[in-house]
Enzyme design. Structure first.
Site, PDB file in Angstrom:
ATOM      1  N   ASP A  45      41.580  34.601  37.369  1.00 16.07           N
ATOM      2  CA  ASP A  45      41.422  33.152  37.520  1.00 16.07           C
ATOM      3  C   ASP A  45      41.946  32.397  36.306  1.00 16.07           C
ATOM      4  OD1 ASP A  45      40.247  33.040  40.059  1.00 16.07           O
ATOM      5  OD2 ASP A  45      38.279  33.534  39.254  1.00 16.07           O
TER       6      ASP A  45
ATOM      7  N   ASP B 139      35.746  32.907  37.830  1.00 22.57           N
ATOM      8  CA  ASP B 139      34.900  33.894  37.151  1.00 22.57           C
ATOM      9  C   ASP B 139      35.655  35.165  36.783  1.00 22.57           C
ATOM     10  OD1 ASP B 139      35.243  34.960  39.663  1.00 22.57           O
ATOM     11  OD2 ASP B 139      33.164  34.717  40.290  1.00 22.57           O
TER      12      ASP B 139
ATOM     13  N   ASP C  53      34.650  27.971  43.705  1.00 23.67           N
ATOM     14  CA  ASP C  53      34.425  29.281  44.312  1.00 23.67           C
ATOM     15  C   ASP C  53      33.227  29.187  45.246  1.00 23.67           C
ATOM     16  OD1 ASP C  53      36.433  30.619  43.056  1.00 23.67           O
ATOM     17  OD2 ASP C  53      35.217  31.354  41.416  1.00 23.67           O
TER      18      ASP C  53
END
Length: 1055
Positions: free
Chosen positions: A800, A796, A494
Site C-alpha cells: 500500500d 495497512d 480499506d
C-alpha cells in the site's frame, strides 16, 4: 492578494519541489526574527548536507559489500571453470589482486570504522566478556554482520555456534533474569541511538531576543535612559526607557513560554512516533517487545513489512527478501537465507518471514553509525505556514512603508515647529528624546505591522490539534497532514479492520460438499464427525501448515493465536475441529513457503510427507484458488474431477457466503510426487479443492453514522478492498457507502478501462473489489490529477506504500499496519477505526478554521494600528499610542491571540460545511468583510476620541492630553478584546456557544483584561497612562463592546 499568494507562496502538502521551497524563502525579506519565524520550516542547507553525507555513506557501504562479496568469491575460487585454463587462471589471479587491492584501499580509508576488530582466525575472547558468561564480544559480532564476513562466520562455527556463544537459544531465546539482562546490556549495549539533547527554556528566551525590532527598541531604551537620567535625573528620567525594557522583557518571556510549551508537545509526539514493537521469544515464550529493549541474543520474528530493528543473523525462515536501499541506495532486494544470513538494522522485509538472532544493537549497528553522522533537516513546512508567511511579508512591506512615512512626518513636524520658533539651530536633550521617541514609535509600528505570529499560529494550532488527536487515537506523523485533512473531499478506505472490527471467526464451511455452520465448537464438532477422516487430515494439514500465524503459549501458560485476524480465525477453526498445531507441524517438513501476495491473492506451502513424496497446499481468494483447481474432495473423501456443474455449484456457494457479508477463502492441495527442489516455483494449477470457508468480520459500531457525517460534510467515501465483490457490496451497503446509482467494480475490470472510460466511471465509483495495490494507486492518482480532489487513503500492507505516498493524506492502520506502511503514511490510525478518520477530518477542519479566525483578528488589529498612528502623525503631528502601548497591543494580537483562537476545539457543526478542496481561497470574502467593517468601526471610534474626546469627557488641565491618550489606548485594547470574542465565529451570530469549554480562551481573555487594568491604574509612570474614573472605564469598555453588535450586523451583508 490571493492571486499573489497562489503564485508565489503556494506549496504542495507533500513531496514539494526544491524550487518551491526556495522560492518563498527568497521573497520573505522582511523578517523580524529568522530563528523564531523559520523554526518549524525545513532547514534546507542542513538537509542538503545530510543528504550528501547519506549518499557518501551509502556508497562506502555499498562498495564494502560488493568488495567483500567479490573478494570472497574469487579467493575461494568459486569460478572453477575458469581455473581449468591458463587464461582463466590468469584472469582469476588478476581479479583477485584487483579486488584485494580495492579492499585494502577501502579499509585504509575506513580504518576508523573497523578499529579494534580482529581479522585473524585465532580470536581471543576478552576477559570481561568471559566473566559475564559469553564467548564473543560486541566488536567481533559487529565485524561479522556489518562486513558480511562469511569466512569469519564459519571460523566461529556458523549461526548456531554464535547463538551458543551469546548465551541464548534459537528455540527459547534469552533468559529474562534481571542480573543476566544487566550483564548483557553492560557487555553489548542497548538498542538506542544517540539523540540531540532537548532545548531548555532559556534557549527559547535567547531566540526571542534575536528579534531585530526588539533589539532596536532595546537600543532606543538604552539611549532614552542615558539622556533621560542626564537631563531629568534618577528616577524620573528613567521612566520611559524602563517602560520599554519592561515591555520587551514581557514580550520575550511570554513568547518563549509559548514556544517552549509547543516544543514539549512536539517532543511527546516524537516519542509516540518511535513506539515500535516486534515479536520476540524470551524464556521460551513469544511476546511483544519495544525495539529499544532488544539485546544481542534475542530471537526476533520478522515478517513482510517489518523494519529490521537491529543487526543480526538469519536463523530460519522462507522466501526472505530484504530492501537495503536505506543503507546502500540499491533498490534491488537482497535474498537472505542460510548462505547469506546477514540482516542489517534500518532495512525492510519486502517478502517472506524469518527468525533472526540479534547480534549488534544501537550505535554499533551500521544504521546507528549512519544516523550519528546526519544532521536533521526537519520536516517540510506546511502549505498554510507558507501562505501565512506570504501574508506576513505583504503586510510587513506595507507596515514598513507606513513606519518610514510616520517617522518622516513626525520629524518634519518637529522641524517645522523649530523653524517657526527660530530655534532650529539649538537642540535640547528633550528634543533629542522626542526624536528618539518618534523613531521608537516607527520601529514599534513595524513590530505591530509585521505579523510574525501568523505562520507561528499555524504551528501552535497544529501542535495543539496533534496532541488532542493522540487522545482520539490518531498519531500525526507530518504536520501538513493535519491541515490538509481539513480540505479532504474523498476518503478511499480499506474494508477489513477499518470499516469492520477485524475480529474474525469462521462461521460457515463447505467441506466435501457439506455446508455447515461452524461458528461454535458444537458446529465444528458436527462437521468433523460428518466428513471422512482422510479429508479431515488433509484439511488440518492445510490449516496448520499453510499459515502465516502460530499457536503459542504465553507467559501465563495460556494458548495464544498469533498472526493476522484471517490467519487466527482459520487456526481457531482448525483447533475447534480437534487439530493440534504443534503435533501437525512436527509430522511434516516444510520445504518451501510462498507468503500471501496481494497481487496473486493466495499463499502456498510445499511439505515433505513422512511416508515420502511432496504435497502442496494453497489458500487464498476463493474464485482465484478455485480457478486453479481441476478436482475436488467428494462426500466420501474421494478425489472427483471438477466439471461445469460442480464449478457452478462451488461458485454459487462462494456467492451465497459473500452475499451474507462473509469473507470467503478456498483451501486446496496437490500431490507432486517425489521430485521437488526448493528453488522450483510452487505450481499455479492442477489443485484439488478441499473446501470453502466463510469468515465473519462484523461492521464496526458507528461506521454507518460516520459515513453519513462524511456525506453531509461533502466528503465522498469509497471502499477499496481485496475481497470478493459480493462480500464488498454487502458490507458497503451495511456501512451506507454503496447507494442507489453507485458503482461497484472489480480491480481486473478497472485496470482494463481506458482514460475516457475512467473519467466516466470514477465519479460514480463507490466500491472496488479484488483490487491490487496498483489499482488503488491508479484510482488515487486519477482522483487527484483529473478530478482535482483532495484524497485521503487508508492502507495497512507493504504494497500500500505507493498509494499512501501518492495520496494527499496517507492513513496507515496502527494495529494491522506494517511498519513499512506506517513509515509511508502521514497519519497513523491507532485503533484502525473509520470513525477515527472522521475525527481526524474534523480536527483538520478545526485547524484550518482556527487559523482563519486568528488571521481575521490579527489583520484587523494591523489595519487599525497602522491607520490610526499614520493618520494621527500626519494630521496632528503626534501618535496616540506610545511604543510601550504598541508592544502590549502586539502581544495581545500575536502570542496571546494565537493561544486564544488557534486552540479552539472542534464542534459537530464543522462537518456540516462543504470542504475547502484544492482551489479554495484562504482569506475569503467573508473574512475581508469582517476585517474591513470592524477596522472602520474601530478607526472611527479612535479618531472621534482623538479629535472630540476632550470635549466629550470635559477634560481640562495639564493632564488632559495624558488622560485622553489613556482613554484612546484603553478603548483600543477593549475593541481587540471584544473583537477576539467576535472572531470565534466568522458567519454565525452566536459567538458565545461553547466559550466556557475553551479554558485557554477564557484564561487568555481574563489575563488580558486583568493586566490591562494593572497597566492603566498602577503602571502609568512606565506605560504613559493615567488612572481613569469609573465613568471613563465604563465608556471605554462600552466602546469596545459595541464592536460586537457591529460585527453581528456585518454578518448579514452577503458577499
Amino acid at each position: 492578494m490571493e492571486s499573489y499568494l497562489n503564485e508565489n507562496f503556494d506549496l504542495k502538502a507533500k513531496n514539494s519541489s526544491e524550487e518551491a521551497l526556495q522560492r518563498w524563502r527568497k521573497l520573505c525579506w522582511i523578517v523580524k526574527n529568522k530563528k523564531r519565524r523559520f523554526r518549524f520550516t525545513a532547514n534546507l542547507p542542513k538537509r542538503f548536507e545530510a543528504e550528501a553525507i547519506r549518499r557518501t555513506n551509502q556508497e562506502k557501504f555499498r562498495v564494502a559489500v560488493l568488495v567483500s562479496q567479490a573478494a570472497l568469491q574469487f579467493i575461494q575460487g568459486k569460478n572453477l571453470n575458469l581455473l581449468n585454463s591458463k587464461v582463466g587462471y590468469t584472469m582469476v589471479m588478476f581479479f583477485q589482486t584487483r579486488v584485494l587491492f580495492m579492499l585494502s584501499i577501502y579499509l585504509v580509508f575506513n580504518r576508523q570504522m573497523y578499529a579494534g576488530l580482529s581479522f585473524l582466525s585465532d580470536y581471543t575472547v576478552p576477559e570481561e566478556v568471559k566473566a559475564a558468561g559469553f564467548q564473543i564480544c560486541a566488536d567481533e559480532l559487529g565485524s561479522i554482520v556489518e562486513g558480511r564476513d562469511v569466512k569469519k562466520l564459519r571460523i566461529h562455527g556458523g549461526v548456531e555456534t554464535i547463538t551458543g556463544k551469546l548465551g541464548t537459544s534459537s528455540v527459547n531465546g534469552i533468559s529474562t533474569s534481571e542480573q543476566l539482562l544487566s550483564q548483557r546490556k553492560e557487555i553489548y549495549g542497548i538498542n538506542k541511538f544517540t539523540e540531540r539533547p532537548s532545548r531548555g527554556f532559556f534557549v527559547y528566551v535567547w531566540e526571542a531576543l534575536q528579534d531585530t525590532t526588539l533589539m532596536i527598541l532595546a537600543f532606543c531604551a538604552f539611549v532614552s535612559l542615558l539622556v533621560g537620567i542626564m537631563t531629568e535625573g534618577w528616577p524620573k528620567g528613567a521612566h520611559d526607557g524602563l517602560g520599554i525594557v519592561a515591555s520587551i522583557l514581557l514580550v520575550v518571556f511570554v513568547t518563549a513560554t509559548s514556544d517552549y510549551k509547543q516544543s514539549l508537545q512536539f517532543k511527546d509526539l516524537e516519542k509516540e512516533k518511535k513506539k515500535i514493537t516486534v515479536q520476540v521469544t524470551r524464556d521460551g515464550f513469544r511476546q511483544k517487545l519495544s525495539i529499544y529493549d532488544l539485546l544481542p541474543g534475542d530471537i526476533v520474528h520478522l515478517s513482510i513489512g517489518d523494519l529490521v530493528p537491529a543487526d543480526g543473523l538469519f536463523v530460519s525462515g522462507f522466501s526472505v527478501l530484504i530492501n537495503e536501499s536505506s543503507l546502500t541506495g540499491e533498490s534491488e532486494p537482497v535474498n537472505v537465507n542460510p548462505v547469506n544470513p546477514f540482516l542489517l538494522s534500518g532495512t525492510k522485509v519486502q517478502d517472506g518471514s524469518c527468525k533472526m538472532l540479534v547480534t549488534t544493537v544501537g550505535m554499533r549497528t551500521q544504521w546507528g553509525k549512519l544516523m550519528a553522522t546526519l544532521s536533521e533537516g526537519g520536516d517540510d513546512e506546511t502549505p498554510l505556514q507558507v501562505k501565512l508567511n506570504g501574508v506576513a511579508t505583504i503586510i510587513g512591506k506595507i507596515g514598513l512603508f507606513f513606519a518610514v512615512v510616520t517617522f518622516a512626518v513626525l520629524v518634519q513636524g518637529l522641524f517645522s515647529r523649530k523653524l517657526q520658533e527660530g530655534s532650529h539651530l539649538i537642540w535640547s536633550g528633550d528634543e533629542a528624546l522626542e526624536i528618539l521617541e518618534f523613531f521608537a514609535i516607527a520601529v514599534t509600528i513595524v513590530v505591530v505591522a509585521v505579523p510574525e505570529g501568523l505562520p507561528l499560529a499555524v504551528t501552535l494550532s497544529l501542535a495543539f490539534a496533534m496532541k488532542k488527536m493522540m487522545n482520539d487515537r490518531a498519531l500525526v506523523r507530518h504536520l501538513a497532514a493535519c491541515e490538509t485533512m481539513g480540505s479532504a473531499t474523498t476518503i478511499c478506505s480499506d474494508k477489513t479492520g477499518t470499516l469492520t472490527t477485524n475480529h474474525m471467526t469462521v462461521v460457515k464451511a463447505c467441506i466435501c460438499g457439506k455446508i455447515k455452520d461452524v461458528g461454535t465448537s458444537k458446529g465444528a464438532s458436527n462437521l468433523s464427525s460428518e466428513i471422512p477422516d482422510s479429508s479431515l487430515r488433509v484439511l488440518l494439514q492445510s490449516i496448520f501448515n499453510n499459515t502465516g500465524g502460530e499457536v503459542v503459549k504465553n507467559k501465563d501458560g495460556k494458548i495464544e493465536l498469533l498472526g493476522t485476524p484471517t490467519e487466527t480465525a482459520i487456526l481457531e477453526f482448525g483447533m475447534l475441529l480437534g487439530g493440534d498445531f504443534k503435533a501437525e507441524r512436527q509430522v511434516s517438513k516444510v520445504v518451501k513457503v510462498e507468503p500471501f501476495n496481494s497481487l496473486k491473492k493466495r499463499m502456498g506451502v510445499v511439505l515433505e510427507l513422512p511416508e515420502g513424496g511432496f504435497r502442496v497446499h494453497c489458500k487464498g481468494a476463493s474464485e482465484i484458488v478455485l480457478a486453479a483447481c481441476d478436482k475436488f474432495l467428494g462426500p466420501d473423501g474421494e478425489v472427483v474431477p471438477l466439471d461445469r456443474a460442480s464449478i457452478d455449484l462451488l461458485n454459487g456457494i462462494i456467492e451465497r457466503f459473500a452475499s451474507e457479508a462473509l469473507r470467503t477463502l478456498c483451501l486446496a492441495y496437490m500431490e507432486i510426487g517425489n521430485e521437488f527442489s526448493a528453488e522450483s516455483p510452487i505450481p499455479s494449477s492442477g489443485y484439488t479443492c478441499i473446501g470453502i470457508v466463510g469468515i465473519k468480520d462484523p461492521v464496526r459500531p458507528g461506521v454507518k453514522e460516520s459515513v453519513e457525517i462524511c456525506r453531509s460534510a461533502g466528503i465522498t467515501v469509497r471502499m477499496v478492498t481485496g475481497d470478493n465483490i459480493n462480500t464488498a457490496k454487502a458490507i458497503a451497503r451495511e456501512c451506507g457507502i454503496l447507494t442507489d446509482g453507485g458503482l461497484a467494480i472489480e480491480g481486473p475490470e478497472f485496470r482494463e478501462k481506458s482514460e475516457e472510460e475512467l473519467q466516466k466511471i470514477i465519479p460514480k465509483l463507490q466500491v472496488m473489489a479484488r483490487s491490487s495495490p496498483m489499482d488503488k494507486h491508479t484510482l488515487v492518482k486519477q482522483l487527484r490529477t483529473t478530478f482535482e480532489e483532495v484524497v485521503a487513503v487508508t492502507g495497512d500492507g507493504t504494497n500500500d506504500a505507493p498509494a499512501l505516498h501518492e495520496a494527499d493524506i496517507g492513513l496507515a492502520m496502527g494495529i494491522s499496519g506494517t511498519e513499512v506502511a506506517k513509515e509511508s503514511a502521514d497519519v497513523i490510525i491507532l485503533d484502525d477505526n473509520f470513525s477515527t478518520i472522521v475525527t481526524v477530518a474534523k480536527w483538520g477542519r478545526s485547524v484550518y478554521l482556527n487559523i482563519q479566525k486568528f488571521v481575521q483578528f490579527q489583520l484587523t488589529v494591523n489595519v487599525v494600528a497602522l491607520v490610526v498612528n499614520f493618520s494621527s502623525a500626519c494630521l496632528t503631528g503626534n501618535t496616540p499610542l506610545t511604543a510601550v502601548q504598541l508592544l502590549w497591543v502586539n502581544m495581545i494580537m500575536d502570542t496571546l491571540g494565537a493561544l486564544a483562537l488557534a486552540t479552539e476545539p472542534p464542534n459537530d457543526d464543522l462537518m456540516k460545511r462543504t470542504p475547502v478542496g484544492r482551489k479554495g481561497n484562504f482569506i475569503t470574502n467573508v473574512m475581508w468583510r469582517n476585517i474591513l467593517g470592524q477596522s472602520l468601526y474601530q478607526f472611527v471610534i479612535i479618531w472621534f476620541l482623538q479629535t472630540r474626546g476632550k470635549e466629550a469627557f470635559q477634560l481640562v488641565g495639564p493632564d488632559s492630553d495624558l488622560i485622553l491618550n489613556t482613554l484612546i489606548f484603553n478603548s483600543f485594547v477593549f475593541c481587540q478584546v471584544f473583537n477576539e470574542i467576535s472572531s470565534r465565529e466568522m458567519e454565525k451570530i452566536n459567538v458565545f456557544k461553547g466559550i466556557l469549554q475553551n479554558y485557554v480562551f477564557v484564561t487568555v481573555l481574563s489575563c488580558t483584561v486583568i493586566f490591562q487594568i494593572i497597566i492603566i491604574e498602577f503602571l502609568g509612570t512606565f506605560a504613559s497612562t493615567s488612572p481613569l474614573s469609573l465613568q471613563q472605564w465604563f465608556v471605554s469598555v462600552l466602546l469596545g463592546f459595541l464592536g460586537m453588535p457591529i460585527s453581528a450586523a456585518l454578518k448579514f451583508i452577503p458577499v
